[in-house]
Design an enzyme around this catalytic site. Structure first.
Site, PDB file in Angstrom:
ATOM      1  NE  ARG A   1      70.501  25.041 -41.183  1.00 22.77           N
ATOM      2  CZ  ARG A   1      71.577  25.678 -40.734  1.00 22.77           C
ATOM      3  NH1 ARG A   1      72.333  25.116 -39.807  1.00 22.77           N
ATOM      4  NH2 ARG A   1      71.924  26.849 -41.251  1.00 22.77           N
TER       5      ARG A   1
ATOM      6  CG  ASP B   1      80.802  24.626 -47.041  1.00 23.96           C
ATOM      7  OD1 ASP B   1      80.169  25.525 -47.595  1.00 23.96           O
ATOM      8  OD2 ASP B   1      81.254  24.717 -45.882  1.00 23.96           O
TER       9      ASP B   1
ATOM     10  CE  LYS C   1      73.361  25.956 -46.694  1.00 26.71           C
ATOM     11  NZ  LYS C   1      74.058  26.938 -45.865  1.00 26.71           N
ATOM     12  CG  ASN C   2      76.054  28.502 -48.603  1.00 29.07           C
ATOM     13  OD1 ASN C   2      75.078  28.461 -47.850  1.00 29.07           O
ATOM     14  ND2 ASN C   2      77.119  27.762 -48.425  1.00 29.07           N
TER      15      ASN C   2
ATOM     16  CB  CYS D   1      77.959  26.582 -35.676  1.00 28.38           C
ATOM     17  SG  CYS D   1      79.583  26.086 -36.229  1.00 28.38           S
TER      18      CYS D   1
ATOM     19  NE  ARG E   1      80.836  29.648 -38.912  1.00 24.86           N
ATOM     20  CZ  ARG E   1      79.821  29.123 -39.631  1.00 24.86           C
ATOM     21  NH1 ARG E   1      79.160  28.066 -39.162  1.00 24.86           N
ATOM     22  NH2 ARG E   1      79.463  29.645 -40.770  1.00 24.86           N
TER      23      ARG E   1
HETATM   24  C1  EPZ Z   1      80.002  30.819 -45.497  1.00 22.27           C
HETATM   25  O1  EPZ Z   1      79.975  30.954 -44.072  1.00 22.27           O
HETATM   26  C2  EPZ Z   1      79.108  29.609 -45.809  1.00 22.27           C
HETATM   27  N1  EPZ Z   1      77.774  29.873 -45.315  1.00 22.27           N
HETATM   28  C3  EPZ Z   1      79.668  28.363 -45.123  1.00 22.27           C
HETATM   29  O2  EPZ Z   1      78.886  27.238 -45.535  1.00 22.27           O
HETATM   30  C4  EPZ Z   1      81.084  28.133 -45.598  1.00 22.27           C
HETATM   31  O3  EPZ Z   1      81.640  27.069 -44.860  1.00 22.27           O
HETATM   32  C5  EPZ Z   1      81.943  29.396 -45.352  1.00 22.27           C
HETATM   33  O4  EPZ Z   1      81.335  30.544 -45.966  1.00 22.27           O
HETATM   34  C6  EPZ Z   1      83.352  29.258 -45.919  1.00 22.27           C
HETATM   35  O5  EPZ Z   1      83.320  28.974 -47.266  1.00 22.27           O
HETATM   36  C7  EPZ Z   1      76.931  30.597 -46.088  1.00 22.27           C
HETATM   37  O6  EPZ Z   1      77.243  31.063 -47.170  1.00 22.27           O
HETATM   38  C8  EPZ Z   1      75.548  30.828 -45.553  1.00 22.27           C
HETATM   39  P1  EPZ Z   1      83.307  33.043 -43.522  1.00 22.27           P
HETATM   40  P2  EPZ Z   1      80.545  32.286 -43.379  1.00 22.27           P
HETATM   41  O7  EPZ Z   1      82.839  34.334 -42.956  1.00 22.27           O
HETATM   42  O8  EPZ Z   1      80.199  33.453 -44.200  1.00 22.27           O
HETATM   43  C9  EPZ Z   1      86.298  33.705 -39.856  1.00 22.27           C
HETATM   44  C10 EPZ Z   1      77.520  25.346 -45.300  1.00 22.27           C
HETATM   45  O9  EPZ Z   1      77.840  24.207 -44.933  1.00 22.27           O
HETATM   46  N2  EPZ Z   1      85.530  34.942 -39.597  1.00 22.27           N
HETATM   47  O10 EPZ Z   1      83.870  33.031 -44.880  1.00 22.27           O
HETATM   48  O11 EPZ Z   1      80.094  32.263 -41.963  1.00 22.27           O
HETATM   49  C11 EPZ Z   1      85.481  32.442 -39.583  1.00 22.27           C
HETATM   50  O12 EPZ Z   1      85.499  32.102 -38.225  1.00 22.27           O
HETATM   51  C12 EPZ Z   1      78.083  26.563 -44.553  1.00 22.27           C
HETATM   52  O13 EPZ Z   1      76.762  25.587 -46.238  1.00 22.27           O
HETATM   53  C13 EPZ Z   1      85.940  35.786 -38.587  1.00 22.27           C
HETATM   54  O14 EPZ Z   1      86.928  35.524 -37.886  1.00 22.27           O
HETATM   55  O15 EPZ Z   1      82.112  31.970 -43.431  1.00 22.27           O
HETATM   56  C14 EPZ Z   1      86.170  31.424 -40.473  1.00 22.27           C
HETATM   57  O16 EPZ Z   1      87.286  30.907 -39.820  1.00 22.27           O
HETATM   58  C15 EPZ Z   1      78.819  26.179 -43.313  1.00 22.27           C
HETATM   59  N3  EPZ Z   1      85.220  36.923 -38.356  1.00 22.27           N
HETATM   60  C16 EPZ Z   1      86.592  32.267 -41.678  1.00 22.27           C
HETATM   61  O17 EPZ Z   1      86.585  33.626 -41.256  1.00 22.27           O
HETATM   62  C17 EPZ Z   1      84.115  37.257 -39.116  1.00 22.27           C
HETATM   63  O18 EPZ Z   1      83.483  38.305 -38.879  1.00 22.27           O
HETATM   64  C18 EPZ Z   1      85.676  32.110 -42.888  1.00 22.27           C
HETATM   65  O19 EPZ Z   1      84.351  32.385 -42.493  1.00 22.27           O
HETATM   66  C19 EPZ Z   1      83.710  36.385 -40.139  1.00 22.27           C
HETATM   67  C20 EPZ Z   1      84.440  35.221 -40.365  1.00 22.27           C
END
Ligand code: EPZ
Length: 421
Positions: free
Chosen positions: A396, A304, A22-23, A116, A121
């Site tokens: 999903r 995850d 998915k990701n 979420c 997020r």
């Molecule tokens: C991706 O989410 C995945 N989703 C998530 O999988 C996964 O948990 C996550 O990466 C971490 O591996 C998809 O790929 C669609 P991040 P993403 O930006 O991109 C902070 C699942 O279950 N952050 O790497 O949203 C954030 O709050 C889903 O399949 C900021 O502060 O994750 C977090 O603490 C759930 N500001 C950390 O960075 C930003 O602008 C990592 O988030 C962006 C992120």
């Protein structure tokens, strides 16, 4: 509304085929906005989120056909550069269209993804990155509005190696004027596969798969075909299903290289694991040693898999500590697992899990995608029946999970929840 009912106690055996990730497919679908033409994507998982992204691309003007596990995407008459609230609220990954839209068309309007199930997020890194590339970015009425005549290459050092922000900035930078340097970029396999896809389209990217990406902007890109990588989180979930039921299962169409942190930890708990180029065989001898995990960015232990690991530890022969350093409040599954008899103490982002003899079936509620996977795993071992409601979360990110588990010998079915009026 659908629910899933599991009767515990069956030892899983046999072979399961892992779906595409998915990701990985979601950002690749968004990247098709970067060039007109026809894209054939194969090994695409049949998931709700893929259909949501397909509807979003349709609303922007692409023609998307989804058949079996293949997507045929024709991009050419993009006319609406907006990702509406109704779509974004169901899938945060919709934000992936922002980078391609502003880079290709000079304008993108995407609803600000709210929080979420487990908390805020933020998307500040996405916005800051686009601003550094010269976009004018404003928040208007709950929407991120980004404008730019043509983006210009820049040096961007991410505070956090965010998966989403790396993907969005990368897709913006490939058509920008000049050179962009992204430091502290995400290295998740899903981002590496996006980098490979963009390179195939004609993008100039150095440092693929590393935390330092150098992108030389080009004038145009071309449509190409791609096969989506396998889903390492689905693989990890089935490995735990095999181990937790004292089973003996083989995963096929998987990529063990992406799972080394998970496989190493499973071996530490006592599981016997063999790997091949695209298969993994796990055999459990019912002994589950307590092993601590701390989530980290790739190649560390993925957040995850945190909820699924907690279920495994809930019946381990001793105590373990689970720390989530990526999403510190990603523990909505704890209360539901305790309803099944698990012994878990939570202090901020640290959970102490004391293994118990057994879990007992009960009605529980899914709160998000991976939490719902953990409830199904718990149902596989709980005494009696476990009724899991709100399973739309699981659709999903897992393709036909109950059918795949049934083929491995699980006693599981899906039905309509009886609404009490
Ligand atoms: C991706 O989410 C995945 N989703 C998530 O999988 C996964 O948990 C996550 O990466 C971490 O591996 C998809 O790929 C669609 P991040 P993403 O930006 O991109 C902070 C699942 O279950 N952050 O790497 O949203 C954030 O709050 C889903 O399949 C900021 O502060 O994750 C977090 O603490 C759930 N500001 C950390 O960075 C930003 O602008 C990592 O988030 C962006 C992120």
């Amino acid at each position: 509304m659908d629910r899933i009912v599991v009767t515990g106690g069956k030892r899983l055996q046999g072979t399961v085929h892992i779906s595409g990730a998915k990701n990985a497919v979601l950002p690749i679908m968004a990247a098709t906005l970067l060039a007109d033409g026809t894209y054939n994507l194969d090994n695409v998982p049949v998931l709700k989120d893929v259909k949501t992204m397909a509807s979003l691309l349709d609303s922007i003007g692409s023609d998307v056909q989804f058949e079996n596990h293949s997507l045929l995407i024709k991009t050419g008459s993009s006319h609406n550069f907006e990702a509406p609230y109704d779509l974004v609220k169901t899938m945060r990954a919709s934000i992936y269209v922002l980078g391609p839209l502003v880079s290709r068309f000079g304008y993108g309007k995407v609803s600000l993804p709210g929080g979420c199930a487990w908390g805020p997020r933020p998307v500040n890194l996405h916005i800051e990155g686009l601003k550094k590339l010269g976009a004018k970015v404003e928040i208007q009425n709950g929407y991120i509005v980004a404008k730019a005549k043509r983006l210009k290459g820049a040096k961007i050092t991410l505070d956090i190696p965010s998966v989403g922000a790396t993907g969005n900035i990368l897709m913006a930078a490939v058509l920008a004027k000049g050179t962009t340097l992204i430091e502290n970029a995400a290295k998740e396999p899903e981002i590496t596969s996006l980098e490979m896809f963009l390179k195939k389209m004609g993008a100039e990217i150095n440092g693929i798969g590393t935390e330092r990406l150098e992108i030389e902007g080009v004038e145009t890109l071309e449509a190409v075909d791609e096969a989506i990588i396998s889903d390492r989180i689905e693989s990890g979930t089935f490995l735990i299903a095999g181990h937790i039921t004292g089973g003996d299962i083989r995963l096929e169409k998987t990529q063990p290289l992406f799972l080394s942190s998970i496989i190493n930890k499973l071996r530490d708990t006592g599981a016997e694991i063999e790997e091949g180029p695209d298969w993994i065989h796990i055999k459990s001898n019912e002994q589950i040693h307590p092993i601590d995990v701390t989530t980290a960015v790739y190649p560390g232990f993925p957040t995850d898999m945190q909820a699924q690991w907690m279920v495994l530890m809930s019946i381990a022969n001793g105590s373990s500590i689970i720390t989530d350093n990526i999403f510190e409040d990603r523990f909505t599954h704890v209360a539901e697992l305790k309803r099944l008899g698990a012994n878990i103490t939570l202090d901020h982002n640290v959970a102490v899990v004391k293994g118990v003899q057994y879990l007992s079936g009960a009605p529980v509620m899914s709160t998000d995608l991976r939490a719902s996977a953990s409830l199904i795993l718990a149902g596989l071992i709980a005494k009696g029946k476990t009724h899991i409601s709100r399973v739309y979360h699981i659709d999903r990110g897992y393709e036909r999970i109950e059918e795949k588990l049934k083929l491995l010998g699980a006693e599981i079915y899906r039905d309509q929840e009886q609404l009490i009026v």
